[in-house]
Write a protein that holds these residues in place. Structure first.
Motif, short mmCIF file in Angstrom:
data_model
loop_
_atom_site.label_atom_id
_atom_site.label_comp_id
_atom_site.label_asym_id
_atom_site.label_seq_id
_atom_site.Cartn_x
_atom_site.Cartn_y
_atom_site.Cartn_z
N MET B 1 0.84 -1.21 0.00
CA MET B 1 0.00 0.00 0.00
C MET B 1 0.87 1.24 0.00
N THR B 2 0.46 2.21 -0.73
CA THR B 2 1.32 3.40 -0.82
C THR B 2 0.63 4.66 -0.34
N HIS B 3 -0.65 4.63 -0.10
CA HIS B 3 -1.39 5.86 0.07
C HIS B 3 -2.51 5.65 1.08
N GLU B 4 -2.79 6.65 1.89
CA GLU B 4 -3.96 6.50 2.79
C GLU B 4 -5.22 6.29 1.96
N ASP B 5 -5.40 7.13 0.95
CA ASP B 5 -6.61 7.03 0.13
C ASP B 5 -6.76 5.66 -0.50
N LEU B 6 -5.62 5.12 -0.88
CA LEU B 6 -5.67 3.78 -1.45
C LEU B 6 -6.33 2.83 -0.48
N ALA B 7 -5.95 2.96 0.80
CA ALA B 7 -6.45 2.01 1.78
C ALA B 7 -7.97 2.06 1.86
N ALA B 8 -8.55 3.25 1.70
CA ALA B 8 -10.00 3.38 1.88
C ALA B 8 -10.77 2.57 0.85
N GLY B 9 -10.52 2.83 -0.42
CA GLY B 9 -11.29 2.11 -1.43
C GLY B 9 -10.51 0.98 -2.04
N ALA B 10 -9.26 0.96 -1.71
CA ALA B 10 -8.39 0.00 -2.40
C ALA B 10 -8.60 -1.40 -1.86
N VAL B 11 -7.92 -2.27 -2.48
CA VAL B 11 -8.25 -3.68 -2.26
C VAL B 11 -7.00 -4.43 -1.83
N VAL B 12 -7.23 -5.44 -1.06
CA VAL B 12 -6.11 -6.28 -0.63
C VAL B 12 -5.53 -6.98 -1.84
N ALA B 13 -4.25 -6.85 -2.01
CA ALA B 13 -3.62 -7.50 -3.16
C ALA B 13 -3.57 -8.98 -2.93
N GLY B 14 -3.89 -9.70 -3.95
CA GLY B 14 -3.81 -11.17 -3.87
C GLY B 14 -2.52 -11.64 -4.48
N GLY B 15 -2.53 -12.81 -4.97
CA GLY B 15 -1.34 -13.32 -5.65
C GLY B 15 -0.15 -13.39 -4.70
N THR B 16 0.95 -12.95 -5.17
CA THR B 16 2.15 -13.01 -4.36
C THR B 16 2.30 -11.82 -3.46
N GLY B 17 1.40 -10.82 -3.62
CA GLY B 17 1.51 -9.66 -2.74
C GLY B 17 2.33 -8.53 -3.31
N GLU B 18 3.20 -8.81 -4.30
CA GLU B 18 3.96 -7.72 -4.92
C GLU B 18 3.04 -7.01 -5.90
N PRO B 19 2.90 -5.69 -5.80
CA PRO B 19 1.97 -5.04 -6.75
C PRO B 19 2.53 -5.08 -8.18
N MET B 20 1.68 -5.45 -9.12
CA MET B 20 2.06 -5.45 -10.53
C MET B 20 1.44 -4.23 -11.22
N ILE B 21 0.17 -3.99 -10.94
CA ILE B 21 -0.50 -2.84 -11.53
C ILE B 21 -1.07 -2.00 -10.40
N ILE B 22 -0.77 -0.68 -10.44
CA ILE B 22 -1.34 0.21 -9.45
C ILE B 22 -2.13 1.30 -10.18
N CYS B 23 -3.41 1.39 -9.85
CA CYS B 23 -4.23 2.49 -10.37
C CYS B 23 -4.62 3.35 -9.20
N GLU B 24 -4.30 4.64 -9.32
CA GLU B 24 -4.56 5.54 -8.22
C GLU B 24 -5.45 6.67 -8.70
N GLY B 25 -6.66 6.71 -8.22
CA GLY B 25 -7.54 7.84 -8.55
C GLY B 25 -7.72 8.08 -10.04
N VAL B 26 -7.83 7.04 -10.79
CA VAL B 26 -7.88 7.20 -12.25
C VAL B 26 -9.24 7.74 -12.67
N GLU B 27 -9.20 8.87 -13.39
CA GLU B 27 -10.44 9.45 -13.90
C GLU B 27 -10.32 9.61 -15.42
N LYS B 28 -11.45 9.45 -16.08
CA LYS B 28 -11.42 9.56 -17.55
C LYS B 28 -12.74 10.14 -18.03
N TRP B 29 -12.65 11.18 -18.88
CA TRP B 29 -13.85 11.76 -19.49
C TRP B 29 -13.87 11.51 -20.97
#
Lengths: 397, 259, 403
Positions: B1-29
């Motif tokens: 985990m890298t961010h407080e905000d991440l912890a709120a909505g973010a999800v427990v990483a599965g697999g081996t626990g090493e993050p492979m893909i991190i999406c942080e606050g991604v918005e798209k219009w």
């Protein structure tokens, strides 16, 4: 087995009356159609033959062996040459225009089509203006404009006394003179060496492709092949002691000597046809590239292919396939449009034919020969297009 | 985990626990329509995440942002430590390591199956032809259609084409595989063959994000299931949690509609 | 957590647009500067020539000739009346086609017109300026009024009267010709200029249409005789240039007629040749349309007991023809431009006029062909461009074509 009394007796199948029999009707209708067409044709052709005999116009093709009574500027054809030879000169000129026209129009058209798709607004709009302008005016207008306004304009193509020299070019009423080569001794051996260079170049490119497959490095096969050819050409040139020399047009008395002449008629016709046809080819190019579905582009992008690789390996091959039938159609149109040379007295085959008729030749046969010539050209283009299409066709179930 | 905000909505990483893909606050219009409203997601190495949701929920948009087929407007996307942005080198690097399988297969119709698989391997990974061919045949064997190598896509069935598409993506030896509704364009009898390949892939340890409607697949293979609606992550959890005791009302509603 | 935030404030405005579209990379910037300079120079020189050194008197003086050729000037009122009829009918058809749409204000209608027909508007204004005559202004005003009245009438036409409206609309070209040529009017031989161009083009496409449909049906027929005759006709005509057919028609026609029968006028010959030519192309277009009608349609019709002829005319042809309307319009546009070829055989349509008037005593030898050709090109361009734009719109609306 007991017969069931209640089942009706089946009668044998009756042959239908002849006037209701579908098969008979088909034959009758066809006989009527063919008969009608033949009758109409016979009427008109009968009239034609009768009138021709009445007017003393020769029937048959002997007229071809008679002298033509006109000259063809820009060639060695004399008044005493046969009409057949005149026609052949005309066909040759048609090919000169058609092949050069197809070549240049394709290059210009494809570049314009790609420019239309450019992300640079100025480039794409400029191309768009070009296409929208030239697509919507008649090609004859362009031809007349090019010839009468540009090439016969004394300010651009002055009379001999005021001939313009721009660097090595000389421009006056009789055309544009370019520097050209003049063959000296050993010219033919040099041509042979250059042909060998072409073959060698092909082999070298193939070799580079194989090397690239083995090692994964870039092939640059085109570069290598071209380089090989150039090496052959240059080395051969010097080894043979200069088999060709450059002639630069220059004045000698009342004539221009040296170089090669492009007549105003040819240049005007060529430029008009190229400008007009290129605008159509540009739209074909644009359409065929856009026809390659977005999904293909996305798949190529997702595979990390670079933009250039995407275009070369995925988009262009597919776009090219789509473009072939309309391209072939444009090439045919260009060839047919070359007949408008009658308006500016360029002696391609149609102009030759009208001159033959104007000098006493029989019209029906002359036109028949003309039509057959164009039909043969159409057939050639259609056949080539079919062959290319078939070889490139996407394989389906 | 890298961010407080991440912890709120973010999800427990599965697999081996090493993050492979991190999406942080991604918005798209898309013009005025907001397709992604702040997505936080961490996908661990070797983890299999299945994304479900109604159409228009933004699930396809999200994974298309991960390999830059779409550009995200706000937030960060980091794949295997490389940040996705306007830097063309990063983009190309990420695309090499992320494989994608499309709903419409998008095989190249003018190339044979083998050439489809080897094209990028030779031109992007710059491998010699012999090596690329060998790798391609390995992948084609893995998806169970080595005998089709010389055929053209037009000669194959939909299920076969999609498996070739998977082999094509795998031949680049990516670290992550993205699947955008891979079975939605297939006739029912061919869905199983493709799902089987995907299951084998998951079991072998590939990191995968799969957008799909196939709930059976999700139950069997997913480490986590994510439900998206209206551009947001509504609920995330293990398949067990998800299918047996979903929390959010919207999730429950969606599940009743499709199960 | 369903908040709809605003899109991030992106820098918009002219600088951003420039950056995205024209100055993306430094290479792009160079291309832009070069291309922009070239375009500006071309445009500049052309405009300066148009407004300073060009001599437009020849066009101004001969404006009526451009429009109608050698048409007797005292009968010009007929052309005016005919134009009014056409304008009314055009408005009528337009109004009828808009009946299912909600009413638009005059301003919106004007705006639509400006967007779609601006080349026509500019041309008309230019012509009015060149003409500088009251009668021209009255004509244009009258035609516009007739169009608006027609549109209003068509829009309010009850559905039950649709057929009547269509008949009126489709008969208007005939009325046009009748008013000008009939009732002691001016025969076709005296028509010239743009009037003749339109006669040749519209006459050509109208006459070639039934002929072309017949050929297309023949080409697909199961009767070998019909099929081979059609194929031969289509392939031969399509394989030769139009000018050869024109020459043949004009030079050889007298040979085909029995002795003593007078040859038809040049205009009729022109229409006949153009019809023969266009029919082959129309045939190919219609053939494509016929192929696009699914076999199931024919099977269903036959299953219902319809005869082949009934099937063809009631089921297959309507679908086939609707599918190829844009292509047919394209063929008309080609024909419109190809009419210029009759100038070579001596007919004074638009291009012929442009060339001929440079030989007038007042203007001979002044090299004014450039001006007259440009003017004729302008008219061709406006017609062709407007029609092809409308055709593209129609194509989109019909949803016809690939994808």
């Amino acid at each position: 087995m007991q017969t069931d009394e209640r089942l009706p007796q089946l009668t044998a199948v009756e042959k239908p009356r002849w006037y209701r029999d579908v098969r008979v009707l088909r034959v009758i209708i066809q006989v009527v159609i063919v008969g009608g067409v033949v009758a109409i044709a016979a009427f008109f052709i009968g009239n034609m033959i009768a009138n021709m005999q009445r007017l003393g116009i020769s029937l048959g093709l002997d007229y071809l062996t008679q002298p033509a009574e006109f000259t063809i500027p820009g060639s060695d054809f004399e008044r005493t040459g046969t009409r057949l030879e005149a026609v052949l000169v005309g066909v040759g000129n048609t090919f000169r225009i058609a092949i050069a026209g197809i070549f240049f129009a394709t290059i210009l058209g494809v570049l314009l089509g790609i420019a239309r798709l450019s992300k640079n607004w100025l480039v794409s709009t400029g191309a768009r203006l070009y296409v929208e302008f030239f697509r919507n005016i008649p090609v004859l207008v362009i031809i007349i404009f090019a010839y009468l306004v540009v090439f016969l304009e004394p300010r651009i193509f002055p009379r001999f006394e005021n001939a313009r020299e721009i660097g090595p070019f000389i421009i006056y009423v009789r055309g544009v003179f370019f520097p050209w080569y003049e063959s000296q001794a050993n010219f033919f051996p040099w041509v042979v060496i250059m042909l060998a260079g072409v073959v060698a170049g092909v082999f070298v490119s193939r070799w580079r492709e194989r090397v690239s497959e083995k090692t994964g490095a870039s092939a640059l096969s085109l570069l290598w092949g071209l380089g090989t050819f150039l090496a052959f050409a240059v080395i051969g040139f010097f080894a043979l002691g200069g088999p060709a020399s450059l002639t630069i047009p220059g004045f000698e008395g009342q004539v221009v000597v040296g170089g090669i002449r492009v007549s105003p008629e040819y240049a005007a016709l060529l430029i008009s046809l190229v400008i007009y046809t290129a605008s159509h080819i540009a739209e074909i190019t644009r359409g065929s590239i856009q026809a390659v579905s977005k999904g293909q582009q996305e798949a190529a992008t997702a595979l990390a292919l670079s933009s250039a690789q995407r275009i070369r390996y995925v988009i262009l091959p597919q776009a090219f396939r789509v473009a072939i039938p309309p391209l072939a159609n444009q090439y045919l149109n260009l060839t047919k449009n070359s007949s408008l040379a009658v308006a500016i007295a360029y002696y391609e085959v149609t102009k030759v034919t009208t001159d033959i008729i104007g000098n006493g030749g029989p019209a029906p046969q002359s036109f028949l020969v003309l039509m057959i010539i164009y039909l043969i050209i159409s057939l050639i283009i259609a056949a080539l297009s079919n062959v290319v299409n078939r070889r490139l066709a996407l394989v389906e179930r | 985990m890298t961010h407080e905000d991440l912890a709120a909505g973010a999800v427990v990483a599965g697999g081996t626990g090493e993050p492979m893909i991190i999406c942080e606050g991604v918005e798209k219009w898309f013009d005025d329509f907001q397709a992604l409203k702040g997505i936080d997601l961490v996908v661990g190495t070797q983890e299999v995440v299945v994304v479900i949701g109604p159409s228009g929920s933004g699930k396809s948009t999200l994974i298309r942002c991960i390999n830059r087929l779409e550009e995200h407007d706000r937030g960060r996307i980091i794949v295997d430590g490389v940040e996705m942005g306007d830097d063309i080198r990063n983009i190309q690097e990420i695309r090499r390591e992320v494989g994608m399988v499309f709903q419409q297969f998008n095989l190249f119709p003018h190339l044979t199956v083998l050439d489809n698989v080897t094209l990028a391997v030779r031109r992007v990974r710059k491998k010699p032809k012999a090596e690329a061919d060998e790798l391609a045949m390995e992948m084609l064997t893995r998806v169970q259609i080595p005998e089709q190598a010389a055929k053209y896509p037009g000669q194959l069935s939909g299920g076969q084409q999609q498996r070739v598409a998977i082999a094509r993506a795998l031949a680049m030896q990516p670290k992550v595989m993205l699947f955008d509704e891979p079975t939605s364009a297939l006739d029912p009898e061919m869905i199983k063959e493709v799902l089987d390949v995907m299951k084998e892939l998951a079991v072998s340890g590939m990191t995968m994000i799969v957008v799909t409607h196939e709930m059976g697949f999700a139950k069997e293979v997913a480490d986590r299931v994510m439900f998206m609606a209206d551009g947001e992550v509504v609920e995330v959890g293990t398949p067990q949690h998800f299918f047996e005791s979903p929390e959010e009302d919207r999730t429950k509603l969606f599940l009743t509609q499709i199960l | 957590m369903t908040t709809t935030a605003k899109p991030p404030v992106r820098t918009t405005g002219p600088l951003k647009w420039l950056n995205d579209n024209v100055f993306r990379t430094w290479w792009d910037g160079i291309v832009t500067v070069v291309a922009g300079g070239l375009l500006l120079w071309l445009l500049g020189s052309f405009l300066s020539w148009v407004f300073t050194s060009a001599e437009w008197d020849i066009v101004r003086v001969n404006l009526v000739t451009f429009m109608v050729g050698r048409f007797p000037r005292e009968e010009l009122w007929r052309v005016g009346v005919a134009l009014l009829i056409l304008a009314f009918a055009g408005g009528l058809l337009l109004g009828m086609s808009l009946r299912l749409k909600p009413r638009v204000t005059a301003l919106e209608a004007l705006r639509t017109f400006a967007v779609r027909a601006w080349p026509v508007a500019i041309l008309v204004v230019l012509l009015l300026i060149l003409a500088s005559s009251l009668s021209a202004l009255v004509l244009v005003a009258g035609a516009t009024l007739a169009f608006i009245i027609g549109r209003g009438g068509g829009y309010r036409l009850p559905q039950s009267r649709t057929r009547l409206g269509m008949v009126v609309g489709l008969l208007s070209p005939f009325a046009f010709v009748a008013v000008i040529a009939g009732f002691g009017g001016v025969g076709w031989n005296l028509w010239g200029g743009l009037l003749l161009t339109m006669l040749l083009a519209v006459g050509g496409i109208a006459l070639s249409f039934p002929f072309g449909v017949m050929l297309a049906l023949g080409r697909r027929s199961t009767l070998p005789a019909a099929r081979w005759l059609s194929i031969t006709y289509i392939e031969v005509i399509r394989g030769v240039p139009l000018i050869t057919l024109l020459f043949m028609g004009f030079v050889m026609l007298t040979l085909f007629l029995p002795a003593g029968v007078s040859a038809p006028s040049l205009v009729i010959r022109g229409i006949v040749v153009l019809t023969i030519f266009t029919a082959a192309y129309v045939a190919e277009i219609v053939r494509g349309g016929l192929q696009s009608v699914p076999n199931g349609q024919v099977e269903a019709a036959h299953a219902l007991g319809m005869s082949p002829i009934q099937t063809t005319f009631n089921i297959v042809l309507p679908q086939a023809l609707t599918a190829v309307i844009p292509a047919l319009v394209g063929q008309f546009i080609s024909l419109f431009k190809d009419t210029s070829l009759v100038a070579i055989v001596g007919l004074l349509e638009l291009l012929g006029v442009a060339q001929a008037i440079t030989q007038q005593p007042a203007f001979a030898g002044q090299g004014l062909l450039l001006e007259t050709l440009l003017f004729a090109s302008l008219i061709f361009w406006v017609g062709s461009f407007t029609m092809s734009r409308e055709s593209q719109r129609l194509e989109k609306r019909l949803g016809v074509g690939e994808r």
